[in-house]
Design a protein around this motif. Structure first.
Motif, PDB file in Angstrom:
ATOM      1  N   THR A   1      75.140  51.292  37.884  1.00 49.00           N
ATOM      2  CA  THR A   1      76.451  50.792  38.313  1.00 49.00           C
ATOM      3  C   THR A   1      76.433  50.001  39.613  1.00 49.00           C
ATOM      4  O   THR A   1      77.398  49.289  39.913  1.00 49.00           O
ATOM      5  N   GLY A   2      75.389  50.149  40.418  1.00 49.09           N
ATOM      6  CA  GLY A   2      75.359  49.527  41.738  1.00 49.09           C
ATOM      7  C   GLY A   2      76.121  50.308  42.788  1.00 49.09           C
ATOM      8  O   GLY A   2      76.198  49.888  43.948  1.00 49.09           O
ATOM      9  N   ILE A   3      76.678  51.447  42.424  1.00 48.11           N
ATOM     10  CA  ILE A   3      77.456  52.271  43.345  1.00 48.11           C
ATOM     11  C   ILE A   3      76.522  53.250  44.063  1.00 48.11           C
ATOM     12  O   ILE A   3      75.806  54.016  43.422  1.00 48.11           O
ATOM     13  N   GLU A   4      76.523  53.213  45.381  1.00 45.38           N
ATOM     14  CA  GLU A   4      75.681  54.118  46.161  1.00 45.38           C
ATOM     15  C   GLU A   4      76.285  55.523  46.172  1.00 45.38           C
ATOM     16  O   GLU A   4      77.507  55.685  46.235  1.00 45.38           O
ATOM     17  N   VAL A   5      75.415  56.517  46.126  1.00 45.30           N
ATOM     18  CA  VAL A   5      75.861  57.907  46.116  1.00 45.30           C
ATOM     19  C   VAL A   5      75.399  58.596  47.395  1.00 45.30           C
ATOM     20  O   VAL A   5      74.207  58.597  47.714  1.00 45.30           O
ATOM     21  N   ASN A   6      76.340  59.176  48.128  1.00 45.64           N
ATOM     22  CA  ASN A   6      76.032  59.927  49.345  1.00 45.64           C
ATOM     23  C   ASN A   6      76.273  61.411  49.068  1.00 45.64           C
ATOM     24  O   ASN A   6      77.359  61.792  48.640  1.00 45.64           O
ATOM     25  N   VAL A   7      75.241  62.228  49.292  1.00 45.62           N
ATOM     26  CA  VAL A   7      75.329  63.656  48.971  1.00 45.62           C
ATOM     27  C   VAL A   7      75.276  64.488  50.247  1.00 45.62           C
ATOM     28  O   VAL A   7      74.349  64.348  51.047  1.00 45.62           O
ATOM     29  N   ALA A   8      76.262  65.345  50.427  1.00 48.42           N
ATOM     30  CA  ALA A   8      76.259  66.310  51.529  1.00 48.42           C
ATOM     31  C   ALA A   8      76.069  67.695  50.918  1.00 48.42           C
ATOM     32  O   ALA A   8      76.916  68.173  50.154  1.00 48.42           O
ATOM     33  N   TYR A   9      74.927  68.331  51.216  1.00 43.96           N
ATOM     34  CA  TYR A   9      74.648  69.664  50.701  1.00 43.96           C
ATOM     35  C   TYR A   9      75.360  70.691  51.572  1.00 43.96           C
ATOM     36  O   TYR A   9      75.215  70.715  52.798  1.00 43.96           O
ATOM     37  N   ILE A  10      76.151  71.555  50.926  1.00 45.10           N
ATOM     38  CA  ILE A  10      76.927  72.569  51.649  1.00 45.10           C
ATOM     39  C   ILE A  10      76.566  73.943  51.091  1.00 45.10           C
ATOM     40  O   ILE A  10      76.811  74.230  49.917  1.00 45.10           O
ATOM     41  N   ASP A  11      75.961  74.762  51.905  1.00 46.49           N
ATOM     42  CA  ASP A  11      75.464  76.055  51.462  1.00 46.49           C
ATOM     43  C   ASP A  11      76.592  77.042  51.170  1.00 46.49           C
ATOM     44  O   ASP A  11      76.522  77.834  50.233  1.00 46.49           O
ATOM     45  N   LYS A  12      77.641  76.995  51.963  1.00 47.55           N
ATOM     46  CA  LYS A  12      78.777  77.887  51.749  1.00 47.55           C
ATOM     47  C   LYS A  12      80.008  77.300  52.444  1.00 47.55           C
ATOM     48  O   LYS A  12      79.913  76.411  53.286  1.00 47.55           O
ATOM     49  N   GLY A  13      81.168  77.815  52.064  1.00 52.06           N
ATOM     50  CA  GLY A  13      82.406  77.373  52.708  1.00 52.06           C
ATOM     51  C   GLY A  13      82.875  75.993  52.307  1.00 52.06           C
ATOM     52  O   GLY A  13      83.583  75.333  53.078  1.00 52.06           O
ATOM     53  N   LEU A  14      82.528  75.547  51.102  1.00 52.07           N
ATOM     54  CA  LEU A  14      82.915  74.202  50.671  1.00 52.07           C
ATOM     55  C   LEU A  14      84.428  74.052  50.622  1.00 52.07           C
ATOM     56  O   LEU A  14      84.979  73.058  51.105  1.00 52.07           O
ATOM     57  N   GLU A  15      85.106  75.033  50.013  1.00 52.45           N
ATOM     58  CA  GLU A  15      86.567  74.934  49.899  1.00 52.45           C
ATOM     59  C   GLU A  15      87.231  74.923  51.276  1.00 52.45           C
ATOM     60  O   GLU A  15      88.153  74.146  51.534  1.00 52.45           O
ATOM     61  N   GLU A  16      86.719  75.789  52.178  1.00 51.84           N
ATOM     62  CA  GLU A  16      87.292  75.856  53.524  1.00 51.84           C
ATOM     63  C   GLU A  16      87.119  74.525  54.259  1.00 51.84           C
ATOM     64  O   GLU A  16      88.013  74.085  54.983  1.00 51.84           O
ATOM     65  N   ARG A  17      85.976  73.897  54.058  1.00 47.89           N
ATOM     66  CA  ARG A  17      85.738  72.603  54.708  1.00 47.89           C
ATOM     67  C   ARG A  17      86.711  71.550  54.194  1.00 47.89           C
ATOM     68  O   ARG A  17      87.269  70.780  54.975  1.00 47.89           O
ATOM     69  N   LEU A  18      86.920  71.523  52.884  1.00 51.66           N
ATOM     70  CA  LEU A  18      87.847  70.541  52.324  1.00 51.66           C
ATOM     71  C   LEU A  18      89.278  70.795  52.785  1.00 51.66           C
ATOM     72  O   LEU A  18      90.030  69.859  53.054  1.00 51.66           O
ATOM     73  N   VAL A  19      89.655  72.059  52.887  1.00 51.47           N
ATOM     74  CA  VAL A  19      90.993  72.390  53.378  1.00 51.47           C
ATOM     75  C   VAL A  19      91.154  71.913  54.815  1.00 51.47           C
ATOM     76  O   VAL A  19      92.182  71.331  55.194  1.00 51.47           O
TER      77      VAL A  19
ATOM     78  N   ALA B   1      81.021  35.544  57.055  1.00 57.56           N
ATOM     79  CA  ALA B   1      80.284  36.195  58.137  1.00 57.56           C
ATOM     80  C   ALA B   1      80.283  37.714  58.011  1.00 57.56           C
ATOM     81  O   ALA B   1      79.330  38.382  58.385  1.00 57.56           O
ATOM     82  N   ALA B   2      81.377  38.291  57.489  1.00 57.75           N
ATOM     83  CA  ALA B   2      81.487  39.750  57.416  1.00 57.75           C
ATOM     84  C   ALA B   2      80.647  40.286  56.267  1.00 57.75           C
ATOM     85  O   ALA B   2      80.653  39.717  55.180  1.00 57.75           O
ATOM     86  N   PRO B   3      79.924  41.373  56.469  1.00 56.08           N
ATOM     87  CA  PRO B   3      79.140  41.958  55.383  1.00 56.08           C
ATOM     88  C   PRO B   3      80.058  42.556  54.319  1.00 56.08           C
ATOM     89  O   PRO B   3      81.129  43.082  54.631  1.00 56.08           O
ATOM     90  N   ALA B   4      79.634  42.438  53.074  1.00 54.51           N
ATOM     91  CA  ALA B   4      80.442  42.994  51.983  1.00 54.51           C
ATOM     92  C   ALA B   4      80.438  44.516  52.083  1.00 54.51           C
ATOM     93  O   ALA B   4      79.419  45.135  52.414  1.00 54.51           O
ATOM     94  N   LEU B   5      81.591  45.114  51.831  1.00 56.54           N
ATOM     95  CA  LEU B   5      81.691  46.558  51.859  1.00 56.54           C
ATOM     96  C   LEU B   5      80.948  47.132  50.662  1.00 56.54           C
ATOM     97  O   LEU B   5      81.163  46.730  49.519  1.00 56.54           O
ATOM     98  N   ALA B   6      80.047  48.087  50.891  1.00 60.59           N
ATOM     99  CA  ALA B   6      79.256  48.665  49.809  1.00 60.59           C
ATOM    100  C   ALA B   6      80.128  49.567  48.943  1.00 60.59           C
ATOM    101  O   ALA B   6      80.977  50.299  49.442  1.00 60.59           O
ATOM    102  N   GLU B   7      79.920  49.483  47.638  1.00 63.01           N
ATOM    103  CA  GLU B   7      80.574  50.415  46.727  1.00 63.01           C
ATOM    104  C   GLU B   7      79.874  51.762  46.869  1.00 63.01           C
ATOM    105  O   GLU B   7      78.638  51.847  46.853  1.00 63.01           O
ATOM    106  N   GLU B   8      80.644  52.839  47.013  1.00 58.96           N
ATOM    107  CA  GLU B   8      80.028  54.145  47.216  1.00 58.96           C
ATOM    108  C   GLU B   8      80.886  55.248  46.627  1.00 58.96           C
ATOM    109  O   GLU B   8      82.065  55.049  46.304  1.00 58.96           O
ATOM    110  N   VAL B   9      80.273  56.413  46.494  1.00 56.94           N
ATOM    111  CA  VAL B   9      80.976  57.629  46.111  1.00 56.94           C
ATOM    112  C   VAL B   9      80.301  58.770  46.876  1.00 56.94           C
ATOM    113  O   VAL B   9      79.080  58.785  47.057  1.00 56.94           O
TER     114      VAL B   9
END
Length: 333
Positions: free
Chosen positions: A44-62, A14-22
């Motif tokens: 590969t069948g792996i879905e790719v999700n892209v978040a475009y970040i104009d600036k502050g990428l390192e600060e966001r990850l921190v 009944a549960a949907p399969a979890l999609a492979e993603e990166v």
């Protein structure tokens, strides 16, 4: 009453399969990556999700810390890759595939990042007013014969800082400062605009030569409003007097948190494959780096060059000194 095994089977059905993603955090616009991510998903069948970040990428990850959904960082310029490493938001990756496909000068010695494509920092020169034989080296740009004839963008921009860092590496700080002062003395106007704006200035007769990245020629030729600018210049590949042509990279790094590490590694390895290298390089008018790959015919038409073989992380270590020299000569003033 259902047996336990039967109940678990029903739940699983009944549960949907979890999609492979990166998940990617990218300084590059998603549309530039689309051909590449589509090809990876198809392979590969792996879905790719892209978040475009104009600036502050390192600060966001921190700020996100271990809760970050990002698996990979896509960026351009060695300084941004080095900044991510210094911020502690990446992790080392060991992969025989990556080491085979990415030449040593285009990857971090500790495996924190890997280059994907290169672009050369070249000279755009007026077809009408400059003999191509007059410029053979970056050192030539400080020659007084170019006084009032050069246009550049800001000296503090990452692309120019990397070039100054390379000059420091090849000649030392004292020489690099004198060279930078000579380049400033030769400017036709105060540094302004982007690399394409410098080519427009050549077309308009405001200057005769400029510094720029190779891929901007492709971008100008694909824009009807800018084709005239591109057609007014030659692409020249200067070298350091004791080295090759200065190049920079687009690159990828795995984040420290990477919730989909296995998929992230698969994507990193795919990105360095000949198939992906040519897709990515062709889409962005850049040079692939994997052995046996070739640039697009348009890009090859600009001419051949021998890339400087200095490891880019070595140049990143000179970034602070390069910025200081730009400020000391008041390059943008």
């Amino acid at each position: 009453m259902l047996r336990l095994g039967t109940a678990l089977a029903l739940i699983a059905t009944a549960a949907p399969a979890l999609a492979e993603e990166v998940n990617l955090y990218s300084y590059r616009q998603p549309e530039l990556l689309q051909p590449l991510t589509d090809a990876f998903t198809e392979a590969t069948g792996i879905e790719v999700n892209v978040a475009y970040i104009d600036k502050g990428l390192e600060e966001r990850l921190v700020a996100e810390g271990d809760r970050s959904p990002a698996d990979l960082i896509f960026t351009v310029d060695i300084s941004r890759l080095a900044a991510a490493v210094q911020a502690g938001v990446t992790q080392p990756v060991e992969s025989a595939v990556l080491e085979e496909n990415v030449p040593a000068q285009y990857r971090d010695p500790d495996g924190q990042w890997f280059g994907l494509t290169t672009r050369a920092r070249i000279v755009y020169a007026s077809k009408d007013r400059v003999d191509p034989s007059e410029i053979t080296s970056y050192e030539d740009l400080a020659d007084p014969k170019w006084k009032g004839r050069i246009c550049t963008r800001s000296g503090t921009h990452d692309y120019n800082v990397a070039l100054v860092a390379a000059m420091i590496h090849h000649h030392g700080e004292e020489y690099a400062k004198q060279w930078l002062q000579g380049l400033k003395d030769n400017l036709a106007r105060r540094p302004q605009g982007n690399d394409r704006a410098q080519v427009k200035a050549i077309w308009a007769g405001e200057c005769d030569i400029s510094l720029g990245n190779t891929y901007y020629m492709g971008q100008m030729l694909s824009d009807p409003e800018q084709v005239e600018w591109a057609d007014s210049v030659n692409v020249l590949f200067p070298v350091f007097e004791n080295g090759g042509t200065h190049v920079n990279i687009s690159g990828v790094a795995m984040t420290k948190s990477a919730p989909n590490r296995e998929n992230a590694l698969k994507m990193m390895e795919y990105l360095t494959s000949p198939e992906a290298q040519e897709i990515y390089a062709h889409a962005n008018y850049e040079y692939p780096i994997a052995p046996g790959t070739e640039a697009d015919d348009l890009v090859k038409g600009w001419g051949s060059f021998t890339a400087d073989d200095t490891n880019l992380m070595t140049l990143a270590e000179q970034r602070g000194a390069a910025l200081r020299l730009v400020e000391e000569v008041d390059y943008d003033g």
